[in-house]
Design an enzyme around this catalytic site. Structure first.
Site, PDB file in Angstrom:
ATOM      1  N   ARG A 134     -12.111 -14.417   9.178  1.00 13.97           N
ATOM      2  CA  ARG A 134     -11.146 -13.321   9.303  1.00 13.97           C
ATOM      3  C   ARG A 134     -10.755 -13.135  10.773  1.00 13.97           C
ATOM      4  O   ARG A 134     -10.732 -14.099  11.528  1.00 13.97           O
ATOM      5  CB  ARG A 134     -11.743 -12.051   8.664  1.00 13.97           C
ATOM      6  CG  ARG A 134     -12.042 -12.262   7.167  1.00 13.97           C
ATOM      7  CD  ARG A 134     -12.638 -11.034   6.524  1.00 13.97           C
ATOM      8  NE  ARG A 134     -11.711  -9.902   6.571  1.00 13.97           N
ATOM      9  CZ  ARG A 134     -12.068  -8.648   6.273  1.00 13.97           C
ATOM     10  NH1 ARG A 134     -13.318  -8.383   5.934  1.00 13.97           N
ATOM     11  NH2 ARG A 134     -11.180  -7.671   6.321  1.00 13.97           N
ATOM     12  N   GLU A 153     -28.859  -9.513   7.035  1.00 16.10           N
ATOM     13  CA  GLU A 153     -27.488  -9.004   7.200  1.00 16.10           C
ATOM     14  C   GLU A 153     -26.630  -9.539   6.054  1.00 16.10           C
ATOM     15  O   GLU A 153     -26.670 -10.742   5.763  1.00 16.10           O
ATOM     16  CB  GLU A 153     -26.948  -9.521   8.543  1.00 16.10           C
ATOM     17  CG  GLU A 153     -25.498  -9.196   8.809  1.00 16.10           C
ATOM     18  CD  GLU A 153     -24.987  -9.856  10.099  1.00 16.10           C
ATOM     19  OE1 GLU A 153     -25.675 -10.759  10.653  1.00 16.10           O
ATOM     20  OE2 GLU A 153     -23.884  -9.479  10.534  1.00 16.10           O
ATOM     21  N   ASN A 211     -25.643  -3.949   5.440  1.00 12.84           N
ATOM     22  CA  ASN A 211     -24.227  -4.272   5.641  1.00 12.84           C
ATOM     23  C   ASN A 211     -23.645  -3.111   6.447  1.00 12.84           C
ATOM     24  O   ASN A 211     -23.195  -2.115   5.874  1.00 12.84           O
ATOM     25  CB  ASN A 211     -23.491  -4.427   4.309  1.00 12.84           C
ATOM     26  CG  ASN A 211     -22.016  -4.782   4.538  1.00 12.84           C
ATOM     27  OD1 ASN A 211     -21.525  -4.778   5.669  1.00 12.84           O
ATOM     28  ND2 ASN A 211     -21.311  -5.086   3.464  1.00 12.84           N
ATOM     29  N   ARG A 230      -8.984  -0.682  -2.449  1.00 10.51           N
ATOM     30  CA  ARG A 230      -7.937  -1.460  -1.781  1.00 10.51           C
ATOM     31  C   ARG A 230      -8.503  -2.821  -1.387  1.00 10.51           C
ATOM     32  O   ARG A 230      -9.704  -3.046  -1.505  1.00 10.51           O
ATOM     33  CB  ARG A 230      -7.363  -0.715  -0.569  1.00 10.51           C
ATOM     34  CG  ARG A 230      -8.352  -0.467   0.533  1.00 10.51           C
ATOM     35  CD  ARG A 230      -7.675   0.084   1.785  1.00 10.51           C
ATOM     36  NE  ARG A 230      -8.662   0.531   2.763  1.00 10.51           N
ATOM     37  CZ  ARG A 230      -9.230  -0.244   3.693  1.00 10.51           C
ATOM     38  NH1 ARG A 230      -8.903  -1.516   3.770  1.00 10.51           N
ATOM     39  NH2 ARG A 230     -10.118   0.242   4.527  1.00 10.51           N
ATOM     40  N   TYR A 251     -12.362  -7.978  -0.980  1.00  9.72           N
ATOM     41  CA  TYR A 251     -13.658  -7.407  -1.374  1.00  9.72           C
ATOM     42  C   TYR A 251     -13.904  -7.426  -2.889  1.00  9.72           C
ATOM     43  O   TYR A 251     -14.974  -6.992  -3.328  1.00  9.72           O
ATOM     44  CB  TYR A 251     -13.760  -5.965  -0.862  1.00  9.72           C
ATOM     45  CG  TYR A 251     -13.663  -5.860   0.646  1.00  9.72           C
ATOM     46  CD1 TYR A 251     -14.681  -6.362   1.454  1.00  9.72           C
ATOM     47  CD2 TYR A 251     -12.553  -5.290   1.274  1.00  9.72           C
ATOM     48  CE1 TYR A 251     -14.598  -6.290   2.834  1.00  9.72           C
ATOM     49  CE2 TYR A 251     -12.457  -5.203   2.655  1.00  9.72           C
ATOM     50  CZ  TYR A 251     -13.482  -5.708   3.427  1.00  9.72           C
ATOM     51  OH  TYR A 251     -13.408  -5.639   4.794  1.00  9.72           O
ATOM     52  N   HIS A 297     -22.632  -9.471   4.285  1.00 11.21           N
ATOM     53  CA  HIS A 297     -21.215  -9.080   4.262  1.00 11.21           C
ATOM     54  C   HIS A 297     -20.594  -9.593   2.976  1.00 11.21           C
ATOM     55  O   HIS A 297     -20.815 -10.747   2.590  1.00 11.21           O
ATOM     56  CB  HIS A 297     -20.457  -9.626   5.470  1.00 11.21           C
ATOM     57  CG  HIS A 297     -21.011  -9.091   6.752  1.00 11.21           C
ATOM     58  ND1 HIS A 297     -20.799  -7.788   7.137  1.00 11.21           N
ATOM     59  CD2 HIS A 297     -21.814  -9.650   7.672  1.00 11.21           C
ATOM     60  CE1 HIS A 297     -21.451  -7.580   8.270  1.00 11.21           C
ATOM     61  NE2 HIS A 297     -22.076  -8.694   8.611  1.00 11.21           N
ATOM     62  N   ALA A 306     -18.034  -1.994   9.657  1.00  9.49           N
ATOM     63  CA  ALA A 306     -17.406  -2.133  10.987  1.00  9.49           C
ATOM     64  C   ALA A 306     -18.416  -1.994  12.129  1.00  9.49           C
ATOM     65  O   ALA A 306     -18.218  -2.567  13.208  1.00  9.49           O
ATOM     66  CB  ALA A 306     -16.289  -1.115  11.138  1.00  9.49           C
ATOM     67  N   PRO A 354     -19.804   2.299   7.038  1.00  9.31           N
ATOM     68  CA  PRO A 354     -18.601   3.075   6.788  1.00  9.31           C
ATOM     69  C   PRO A 354     -17.589   2.401   5.863  1.00  9.31           C
ATOM     70  O   PRO A 354     -17.339   1.209   5.973  1.00  9.31           O
ATOM     71  CB  PRO A 354     -18.002   3.278   8.180  1.00  9.31           C
ATOM     72  CG  PRO A 354     -18.678   2.305   9.064  1.00  9.31           C
ATOM     73  CD  PRO A 354     -20.018   2.037   8.465  1.00  9.31           C
ATOM     74  N   ASN A 355     -17.051   3.214   4.987  1.00 13.73           N
ATOM     75  CA  ASN A 355     -15.954   2.874   4.074  1.00 13.73           C
ATOM     76  C   ASN A 355     -16.376   2.012   2.884  1.00 13.73           C
ATOM     77  O   ASN A 355     -15.562   1.790   1.986  1.00 13.73           O
ATOM     78  CB  ASN A 355     -14.779   2.210   4.829  1.00 13.73           C
ATOM     79  CG  ASN A 355     -14.197   3.136   5.861  1.00 13.73           C
ATOM     80  OD1 ASN A 355     -13.849   4.273   5.545  1.00 13.73           O
ATOM     81  ND2 ASN A 355     -14.114   2.692   7.104  1.00 13.73           N
TER      82      ASN A 355
HETATM   83  O1  CA2 Z   1     -17.334  -7.985   4.367  1.00 20.45           O
HETATM   84  C1  CA2 Z   1     -18.033  -6.984   4.581  1.00 20.45           C
HETATM   85  O2  CA2 Z   1     -18.943  -6.621   3.850  1.00 20.45           O
HETATM   86  C2  CA2 Z   1     -17.703  -6.097   5.786  1.00 20.45           C
HETATM   87  O3  CA2 Z   1     -18.941  -5.642   6.333  1.00 20.45           O
HETATM   88  C3  CA2 Z   1     -16.886  -4.937   5.247  1.00 20.45           C
HETATM   89  C4  CA2 Z   1     -16.344  -4.009   6.335  1.00 20.45           C
HETATM   90  C5  CA2 Z   1     -15.688  -4.774   7.465  1.00 20.45           C
HETATM   91  O4  CA2 Z   1     -15.370  -3.891   8.528  1.00 20.45           O
HETATM   92  C6  CA2 Z   1     -16.570  -5.895   7.989  1.00 20.45           C
HETATM   93  O5  CA2 Z   1     -15.865  -6.598   8.992  1.00 20.45           O
HETATM   94  C7  CA2 Z   1     -16.963  -6.838   6.883  1.00 20.45           C
HETATM   95  C8  CA2 Z   1     -15.319  -3.031   5.732  1.00 20.45           C
HETATM   96  C9  CA2 Z   1     -15.879  -2.117   4.690  1.00 20.45           C
HETATM   97  C10 CA2 Z   1     -14.793  -1.304   4.053  1.00 20.45           C
HETATM   98  O6  CA2 Z   1     -14.497  -1.899   2.808  1.00 20.45           O
HETATM   99  C11 CA2 Z   1     -13.538  -1.397   1.993  1.00 20.45           C
HETATM  100  C12 CA2 Z   1     -13.196  -2.183   0.932  1.00 20.45           C
HETATM  101  C13 CA2 Z   1     -12.239  -1.782   0.043  1.00 20.45           C
HETATM  102  C14 CA2 Z   1     -11.640  -0.567   0.208  1.00 20.45           C
HETATM  103  C15 CA2 Z   1     -11.976   0.222   1.272  1.00 20.45           C
HETATM  104  C16 CA2 Z   1     -12.947  -0.180   2.158  1.00 20.45           C
END
Ligand code: CA2
Length: 145
Positions: free
Chosen positions: A106, A97, A73, A17, A22, A99, A76, A9-10
């Protein structure tokens, strides 16, 4: 060789953002570098993103017998999903896996990964390059087996 790359997701919002966490690349940029690297390695790759846990479980189940390795990946869902763990355990295909961010540096809840125990490796905090490292790892482990 065929690899499946699953994103949770996301991740489709990458680049919109939190660039300090990221990076500034978009989801389309991520897919392009993965496809370019697959061409370079001479392998087939399928990339799938969903915001829904059940869709990711369905995709893992459908991969049974159809792919040689999985890169995951779950975003969440990494930190919450026993359903994804159970699907991976049932699949019995090498999985890595990935990330983008360094989850261990974090919030404490991001240090928990339910899927880690079903994966042969975890790559965290290497940005988009982590996906390419996971592809190299799976290709090399196939060559050696
Ligand atoms: O670091 C990663 O790849 C995560 O899997 C990314 C997830 C987070 O919940 C994990 O803890 C770590 C979040 C993905 C959403 O990423 C966004 C990045 C920029 C804008 C919107 C969403």
């Amino acid at each position: 060789m065929k690899l499946l790359i699953l994103n949770g997701p996301n991740l489709n919002l990458l680049g919109r953002r939190e660039p300090e966490i990221y990076g500034t690349g978009t989801y389309a940029d991520l897919c392009r570098i993965i496809e370019d690297h697959a061409n370079h390695l001479g392998i087939e790759v399928e990339i799938f993103q969903s915001n829904h846990e059940g869709d990711l479980v369905d995709r893992i189940q459908a991969a049974y017998g159809a792919i040689d390795g999985l890169i995951l990946n779950p975003a969440a869902y990494t930190h919450t999903s026993i359903a994804l763990l159970d699907a991976l355990l049932a699949l019995q295909i090498p999985a890595v896996e990935v990330h983008i961010s360094q989850v261990d540096d974090r919030e404490p809840f991001r240090r928990i990964s339910y899927i880690r125990q079903a994966c042969l490796a975890t790559i965290s905090g290497h940005g988009f390059a982590g996906y390419l490292e996971a592809m190299d790892l799976l290709v090399n482990s196939e060559v050696q087996s």
